[in-house]
Design an enzyme around this catalytic site. Structure first.
Site, mmCIF file in Angstrom:
data_model
loop_
_atom_site.group_PDB
_atom_site.id
_atom_site.type_symbol
_atom_site.label_atom_id
_atom_site.label_comp_id
_atom_site.label_asym_id
_atom_site.label_seq_id
_atom_site.Cartn_x
_atom_site.Cartn_y
_atom_site.Cartn_z
ATOM 1 N N HIS A 189 55.574 79.259 18.134
ATOM 2 C CA HIS A 189 55.213 78.978 16.837
ATOM 3 C C HIS A 189 54.356 80.019 16.253
ATOM 4 O O HIS A 189 54.566 80.515 15.182
ATOM 5 C CB HIS A 189 54.545 77.501 16.710
ATOM 6 C CG HIS A 189 55.511 76.295 17.045
ATOM 7 N ND1 HIS A 189 56.740 76.300 16.479
ATOM 8 C CD2 HIS A 189 55.426 75.233 17.751
ATOM 9 C CE1 HIS A 189 57.299 75.050 16.929
ATOM 10 N NE2 HIS A 189 56.238 74.492 17.681
ATOM 11 N N HIS A 233 55.834 76.924 24.362
ATOM 12 C CA HIS A 233 56.470 76.439 23.222
ATOM 13 C C HIS A 233 55.617 76.621 22.069
ATOM 14 O O HIS A 233 55.875 76.845 20.802
ATOM 15 C CB HIS A 233 56.472 74.793 23.365
ATOM 16 C CG HIS A 233 56.967 73.995 22.186
ATOM 17 N ND1 HIS A 233 58.172 73.421 22.304
ATOM 18 C CD2 HIS A 233 56.365 73.591 20.911
ATOM 19 C CE1 HIS A 233 58.235 72.861 21.074
ATOM 20 N NE2 HIS A 233 57.178 72.823 20.261
ATOM 21 N N GLU A 234 54.063 76.317 22.354
ATOM 22 C CA GLU A 234 53.327 76.467 21.126
ATOM 23 C C GLU A 234 52.855 77.957 20.655
ATOM 24 O O GLU A 234 52.942 78.272 19.608
ATOM 25 C CB GLU A 234 51.692 75.945 21.485
ATOM 26 C CG GLU A 234 52.058 74.313 21.650
ATOM 27 C CD GLU A 234 52.206 73.857 20.260
ATOM 28 O OE1 GLU A 234 51.688 74.484 19.097
ATOM 29 O OE2 GLU A 234 52.773 72.543 20.308
#
Length: 219
Positions: free
Chosen positions: A26, A22-23
């Site tokens: 980004h 998820h990170e």
């Protein structure tokens, strides 16, 4: 104790992948739109060790699992990784590109949930074996943790991804006012969590998403 060890073995990989990828997403999208901050910090990588937060990635999920296994306590299993540094002012079109950078995390959780759903279906229809049940449980855990992270992060509350998406979509005169909520976002989230309001909001959305996943894989 055996049940706790089993739970940790089943949930460890899905939680680690869900939180760290998820990170990383980004950072990948931020670089694509012109911000090299995460790249320069060495955070655009699929190596989970670069994203692990000792508290958010390890201690919090493990504690929730321990309470659930030992005392039968219910609750939302969630966690977080070290936030990927993004300098929105360095994006080519900061307000518009913020939407794509923020949406990258929940979108990655959506893709992982679909992947775990496909794995669940394969294990379900395959030849039964010694690893069938553990694989089914791990795939189910993968669907669950990614559903939770996706829905949670899409809440329109800064600094959650949904809050940043809202800032990107709102007119300028409203966006900057809404963005000023960011320092208070995490305390607000904790209040909602401990009062039970967060669960009341999230569980119907998570259940609906899981129903759709089940329909897609034919179970």
């Amino acid at each position: 104790m055996d049940s706790l060890i089993s739970a940790l073995a089943i949930w460890a990989l899905p939680v680690l992948l869900a939180i760290t990828l998820h990170e990383a997403a980004h950072g990948y999208v931020a670089r694509h739109f012109g911000d090299p901050t995460a790249d320069l910090a060495g955070r655009i990588t699929l190596n989970p060790l670069r994203h692990i937060d000792p508290v958010g990635t390890l201690l919090v999920p493990a504690s929730i699992l321990a309470l659930s296994s030992l005392f039968g306590a219910g609750g939302i299993l969630f966690g977080w990784a070290k936030p990927v540094p993004v300098n929105f002012s360095r994006l080519r079109n900061p307000k518009a590109d913020m939407l794509w950078v923020a949406a990258a995390g929940p979108f990655t959780n959506l893709i992982m949930a679909l992947g775990w759903a496909i794995l669940f279906r394969i294990a379900l229809v395959g030849e039964p074996g010694a690893y069938t049940l553990p694989l089914l449980k791990m795939a189910d855990a993968g669907m669950q943790i990614n559903a939770v992270l996706m829905v949670l992060n899409l809440l329109p509350l800064p600094p959650l991804d949904g809050g940043r998406i809202a800032v990107s979509l709102l007119p300028h005169h409203l966006a900057w006012r809404f963005a000023r909520l960011e320092p208070y976002g995490f305390p607000i989230l904790l209040v909602l969590l401990f009062t039970g309001v967060l669960g009341a909001i999230l569980w119907p959305l998570i259940a609906g998403f899981r129903f759709v996943l089940g329909a897609l894989i034919g179970i």
